[in-house]
Design a protein around this motif. Structure first.
Motif, PDB file in Angstrom:
ATOM      1  N   SER A   1     -38.829  25.920 -24.690  1.00 12.35           N
ATOM      2  CA  SER A   1     -38.131  25.061 -25.430  1.00 12.35           C
ATOM      3  C   SER A   1     -37.296  26.120 -26.500  1.00 12.35           C
ATOM      4  O   SER A   1     -38.199  27.231 -26.770  1.00 12.35           O
ATOM      5  CB  SER A   1     -39.085  24.400 -26.332  1.00 12.35           C
ATOM      6  OG  SER A   1     -38.864  23.685 -27.101  1.00 12.35           O
ATOM      7  N   LYS A   2     -36.311  25.430 -26.979  1.00 16.03           N
ATOM      8  CA  LYS A   2     -35.587  26.298 -28.243  1.00 16.03           C
ATOM      9  C   LYS A   2     -36.469  26.220 -29.233  1.00 16.03           C
ATOM     10  O   LYS A   2     -36.121  27.270 -30.474  1.00 16.03           O
ATOM     11  CB  LYS A   2     -34.331  25.822 -28.338  1.00 16.03           C
ATOM     12  CG  LYS A   2     -33.977  24.171 -29.006  1.00 16.03           C
ATOM     13  CD  LYS A   2     -32.813  23.834 -29.168  1.00 16.03           C
ATOM     14  CE  LYS A   2     -32.530  22.293 -29.719  1.00 16.03           C
ATOM     15  NZ  LYS A   2     -31.278  22.033 -29.910  1.00 16.03           N
TER      16      LYS A   2
ATOM     17  N   GLY B   1     -34.363  19.419 -20.995  1.00 11.79           N
ATOM     18  CA  GLY B   1     -33.507  20.414 -20.810  1.00 11.79           C
ATOM     19  C   GLY B   1     -34.199  21.799 -20.719  1.00 11.79           C
ATOM     20  O   GLY B   1     -33.496  22.782 -21.150  1.00 11.79           O
ATOM     21  N   PHE B   2     -35.284  22.004 -20.584  1.00 10.21           N
ATOM     22  CA  PHE B   2     -36.247  23.293 -20.672  1.00 10.21           C
ATOM     23  C   PHE B   2     -35.795  23.884 -19.131  1.00 10.21           C
ATOM     24  O   PHE B   2     -35.878  23.346 -18.161  1.00 10.21           O
ATOM     25  CB  PHE B   2     -37.571  23.123 -20.585  1.00 10.21           C
ATOM     26  CG  PHE B   2     -38.177  22.356 -21.718  1.00 10.21           C
ATOM     27  CD1 PHE B   2     -37.307  22.418 -22.898  1.00 10.21           C
ATOM     28  CD2 PHE B   2     -39.349  21.873 -21.902  1.00 10.21           C
ATOM     29  CE1 PHE B   2     -37.893  21.644 -24.222  1.00 10.21           C
ATOM     30  CE2 PHE B   2     -39.796  21.141 -22.997  1.00 10.21           C
ATOM     31  CZ  PHE B   2     -38.860  21.333 -24.275  1.00 10.21           C
TER      32      PHE B   2
ATOM     33  N   HIS C   1     -34.133  26.194 -22.466  1.00 11.22           N
ATOM     34  CA  HIS C   1     -32.945  26.076 -23.141  1.00 11.22           C
ATOM     35  C   HIS C   1     -32.225  27.411 -22.891  1.00 11.22           C
ATOM     36  O   HIS C   1     -32.868  28.683 -22.881  1.00 11.22           O
ATOM     37  CB  HIS C   1     -33.358  25.994 -24.708  1.00 11.22           C
ATOM     38  CG  HIS C   1     -32.333  25.413 -25.302  1.00 11.22           C
ATOM     39  ND1 HIS C   1     -31.239  26.451 -25.871  1.00 11.22           N
ATOM     40  CD2 HIS C   1     -31.691  24.233 -25.644  1.00 11.22           C
ATOM     41  CE1 HIS C   1     -30.194  25.565 -26.484  1.00 11.22           C
ATOM     42  NE2 HIS C   1     -30.616  24.251 -26.580  1.00 11.22           N
ATOM     43  N   THR C   2     -30.863  27.298 -22.908  1.00 12.67           N
ATOM     44  CA  THR C   2     -29.903  28.324 -22.826  1.00 12.67           C
ATOM     45  C   THR C   2     -30.156  29.610 -23.851  1.00 12.67           C
ATOM     46  O   THR C   2     -29.988  30.679 -23.321  1.00 12.67           O
ATOM     47  CB  THR C   2     -28.434  27.954 -22.771  1.00 12.67           C
ATOM     48  OG1 THR C   2     -28.434  26.839 -21.768  1.00 12.67           O
ATOM     49  CG2 THR C   2     -27.456  29.061 -22.377  1.00 12.67           C
ATOM     50  N   GLN C   3     -30.532  29.089 -25.009  1.00 16.16           N
ATOM     51  CA  GLN C   3     -30.776  29.749 -26.036  1.00 16.16           C
ATOM     52  C   GLN C   3     -31.914  31.031 -25.791  1.00 16.16           C
ATOM     53  O   GLN C   3     -31.792  32.086 -26.142  1.00 16.16           O
ATOM     54  CB  GLN C   3     -30.745  29.235 -27.454  1.00 16.16           C
ATOM     55  CG  GLN C   3     -31.158  30.214 -28.449  1.00 16.16           C
ATOM     56  CD  GLN C   3     -31.351  29.419 -29.770  1.00 16.16           C
ATOM     57  OE1 GLN C   3     -30.598  28.368 -29.982  1.00 16.16           O
ATOM     58  NE2 GLN C   3     -32.044  29.892 -30.668  1.00 16.16           N
TER      59      GLN C   3
END
Length: 817
Positions: free
Chosen positions: A742-743, A770-771, A773-775
């Motif tokens: 997670s972000k 959305g896990f 996260h791209t970040q």
């Protein structure tokens, strides 16, 4: 060789089996196989000239050998070609599969193509898709999907209904773990490659099914409603299963009692039920037609009786829903009855092979069905065992008991492999239960089925009698199931162990007559001893530390195998409390049993959220567990209550967090509980950020120079506090990413303190959060960290002897660090 020639069906059957097995593993070589087929056909056409050219003096002997080889080769190629549409399908451009895993929801229109299986508020059914709505336009679509629907109050759905629903289409995916069930293959064999989840009002019934097209299913539905009126809660659900094949409503405790007593096969309409129906029908028709002088004089009594018995079997099969297992049972009994119709001398082995050929031609994927394997193995074991024992026909009680014994022995490795259950009392239970249920309750119930269209009252009366008889059998089964150790959960045997068992069993039947049997028995016994020695060394003598992050979808679960065999399970994965899917039973337990693990000394719960806790209850109840490690934080959920009950009922020690906090040692491995802070329970009353995620256990495993850091679901505030309190202790080679990537987690402060060479992210494929996260992915890449993800790489196993480590991902090769 003469024995082989007299049973050509056996050669064809074995050839098709091998062909299907090869085709499933080596798919996509269809053109090459067709060339081979052409070559064999040419050889067959010129076989006489070829044999004379090669060995003129031994023409007859070579012909005897050549013919079976040609037949086997043709059968093998046929089996290969039969399975290809299932293992390497060519899907059209408008197939529904091509709309899977898109971000947006789709409006799907289709016909319910299977009878819905409903439990409480959830229904599951197949849909043949007709079209998808896009911008108020219908786009023609083909293919089937499996739909899970959270039902709307008062709304019922039936086979044949035209429906419309709005949902995402997801591709069918496996949990990639050693020993895991291949769900993708299972659904592909049903030609289903996608699924959807629909919530209540999102599903609309456009048009109800036409009753004329679904006459039998409508009759079955009405008959089920009649059974529902019986004043017997448990018995009526079991009756539905026995008479109509509808077993999804059987109470869990009753199903468990049948499983533990070795009588679970009775609940599924298969060879046993069809066989009993056929036996009784044949007996009755024989008595009826023997009253007619013209039939007895012509000697056609059995022929006519067999013909009408086949009709009864087919009608019963259709009424029971013609599930794959029922279809196979009907085909098998029909083939066995043909010997009476065509006045042939019955040959059990040839008849068994012939029925197998028919089934595999119609549905080649049946070979991978557990019911197919059990049916054919049981019949073969019974036939072979009775022939070798040589019991006289007059001793029917002994024969009946031996049938149960040989069926149990013959199917034992398959039962252990698929269900991990050893029931020592099975033959005794079946000796009592099968006559009561099979020869009294079921025949009376079947009479009610055939009388139902003529008289509902008489049908209900017969159902009442059937239920009364059944109640006695159920009480007996429940009593037997409560006897200690009548049913034992086992580890999973491998293919070497299964083949060695069968080689040993068959050899022992022939050991007095054949030196080859003696040698085979000795060789099989040596193989089993060597296999046992290997697993003892691997499980209890190894000095290696092994940590496996299990693929449980959107959740966490990891197994630690310490040097010399002690095991710890950290979290058990899990889905929401509303879900019927038990991650512990369906994912974690098969993985453990595949690794020959029955004792998990300690289960550790990082925090009581459903995706970490819900799979632990099954492990606590079905494995030998001594300790529970946790932060003792309670949560008012079904999953938490279930785990605590399992801990209490199985005398598992729930260790107080105040005693747990700090360092521990297991077989030379150091374990440090680094978080939460010792007084977090008091602090969380005032500091709202200390929720269940931020109160997760953070545990560091250190073996000599190697270490692994488990971080639970902590977020940035907790990470900051962790770095402040643990400091240099956080330095590690491998880390399980906090909160599934997670972000809100994996902050720079934590990454710099831990500085892992490898991070494992446990998350579900294409999950709604959305896990990872791209970040977060970029943060790990910046520090030069290797990233493995369970949603892509499957289960990740880390191994170390205390210095360097190597990893092995289910979807990747080995790598040394």
């Amino acid at each position: 060789m003469d024995g082989i020639k007299s049973r050509p069906a056996v050669i064809v059957f074995v050839g098709i089996i091998f062909g299907i097995l090869v085709g499933e593993k080596l798919c996509g070589y269809k053109n090459f196989v067709l060339i081979c087929l052409s070559f064999i056909v040419i050889l067959a056409c010129f076989k006489n000239r070829l044999i004379k050219f090669l060995h003129n003096s031994k023409t007859e002997q070579n012909k005897k050998l050549f013919n079976p080889l040609i037949l086997f080769s043709l059968s093998l190629i046929s089996g290969y070609l039969l399975i290809q549409p299932f293992v390497s399908p060519i899907l059209p451009k408008n197939h529904v599969y091509h709309y899977a895993d898109l971000k947006q929801k789709q409006t799907i229109i289709g016909v319910v193509s299977s009878e819905p299986l409903c439990k409480k508020e959830k229904c599951k059914f197949e849909v043949s898709v007709n079209s998808i709505k896009k911008n108020n336009k219908k786009i023609p679509i083909s293919g089937k999907i499996i739909v899970s629907w959270i039902t709307e109050k008062g709304k019922k759905i039936y086979q044949g209904d035209l429906i419309e629903f709005n949902a995402k289409i997801r591709s069918i995916r496996n949990f990639h773990n050693p020993g895991g069930f291949d769900y993708e293959r299972y659904m592909a064999f049903k030609k289903i490659y996608a699924s959807s989840f629909v919530y209540k009002e999102k599903l609309k019934i456009i048009k109800k099914a036409e009753e004329s097209k679904y006459l039998i299913s409508g009759l079955r539905k009405n008959f089920c409603n009649l059974i529902e009126k019986l004043p017997y809660k448990e018995e009526k659900q079991v009756l539905k299963a026995l008479l109509t094949g509808k077993k999804d409503e059987i109470p869990k405790d009753i199903r468990k009692a049948f499983n533990n007593s070795g009588a679970s096969h009775i609940l599924a309409i298969s060879g046993l039920h069809i066989g009993i129906a056929v036996f009784i029908s044949f007996f009755i028709f024989t008595k009826i037609f023997s009253l007619f002088k013209s039939f007895t004089e012509k000697g056609t009594v059995k022929k006519i009786a067999a013909f009408f018995t086949v009709i009864i079997a087919v009608i019963y099969g259709f009424f029971a829903g013609m599930s794959p297992s029922t279809q196979r049972a009907v085909i098998m009994t029909t083939v066995f009855l043909y010997s009476f119709i065509f006045e042939e001398e019955p040959d059990t082995l040839n008849s068994l092979a012939l029925s197998g050929i028919i089934i595999l031609i119609i549905e080649p994927a049946s070979l991978f069905s557990i019911s197919f394997i059990l049916s054919f193995t049981a019949v073969f074991a019974i036939s072979y065992g009775l022939k070798k024992v040589g019991v006289k026909d007059k001793n029917r009680i002994l024969i009946f008991f031996l049938i149960s014994v040989f069926a149990t022995i013959g199917t034992l490795p398959i039962i252990l492999y698929n269900f991990n259950t050893l029931c020592v009392i099975g033959p005794f239970t079946n000796f009592i239960v099968i006559p009561v249920i099979g020869f009294i309750s079921v025949p009376i119930g079947l009479s009610a089925v055939f009388i139902y269209p003529l008289s509902v009252k008489l049908s209900f009366f017969l159902l009442t009698i059937s239920a009364v008889v059944l109640s006695g059998a159920i009480e007996f089964i429940k009593t037997v199931s409560l006897i200690p150790y009548v049913s034992v959960k086992t580890i999973t045997p491998n293919i070497i162990e299964i083949l060695s068992f069968y080689a040993l069993a068959i050899s022992l039947f022939n050991i007095k007559k054949s030196n080859f049997a003696k040698n085979t028995a000795l060789f099989a016994a040596l193989i089993l001893c060597a296999d046992s020695a290997y697993w003892i060394k691997e499980r209890f003598l190894s000095q290696e530390l092994r940590i496996t992050v299990i693929d449980v979808g959107q959740g966490n679960s990891a197994l630690i195998e310490f040097p010399r065999g002690e095991c710890m399970l950290i979290d058990g994965g899990g889905f929401s409390d509303k879900s019927d899917f038990d991650a512990g039973e369906s994912i974690v337990a098969p993985f453990l049993r595949k690794k020959k693990i029955r004792t998990v000394k300690t289960i550790a719960l990082t925090h009581p959220d459903s995706d970490h806790i819900n799979g632990l209850s099954y492990i606590a109840e079905n494995f030998f567990v001594k300790n529970l490690w946790s932060n003792n934080e309670a949560k008012n959920t079904k999953g938490y209550k279930s785990l605590i009950n399992a801990v209490r009922n199985n005398n598992i020690k729930n260790i107080d967090f105040q005693k747990l906090y700090g360092s521990h040692a297991i077989n030379g491995v150091k374990l440090d509980i680094l978080y939460p802070v010792r007084n977090f329970a008091e602090l969380k009353k005032k500091q709202l950020w200390r929720d269940t995620n931020n109160n997760s256990l953070v545990l560091k495993v250190k073996y000599k120079d190697f270490s692994f850091l488990f971080t639970g679901d902590i977020r940035k505030k907790a990470e900051k506090e962790l770095v402040k309190t643990a400091g240099s202790k956080l330095k590690t080679q491998v880390m399980l990413a906090p909160h599934h990537g997670s972000k809100t987690s994996s902050s720079n402060i934590l990454l710099n303190a831990a500085s892992p060479a490898l991070v494992v992210i446990s998350s579900g494929f294409n999950n709604r959060y959305g896990f990872p996260h791209t970040q977060v992915i970029n943060n790990y890449k910046k520090i030069g960290c290797k990233i493995l993800r369970t949603d892509i790489n499957g289960a990740v196993e880390i191994k170390s002897f205390g210095k360097a480590f190597r990893y092995n991902a289910s979807n990747n090769s080995n790598r040394l660090f």
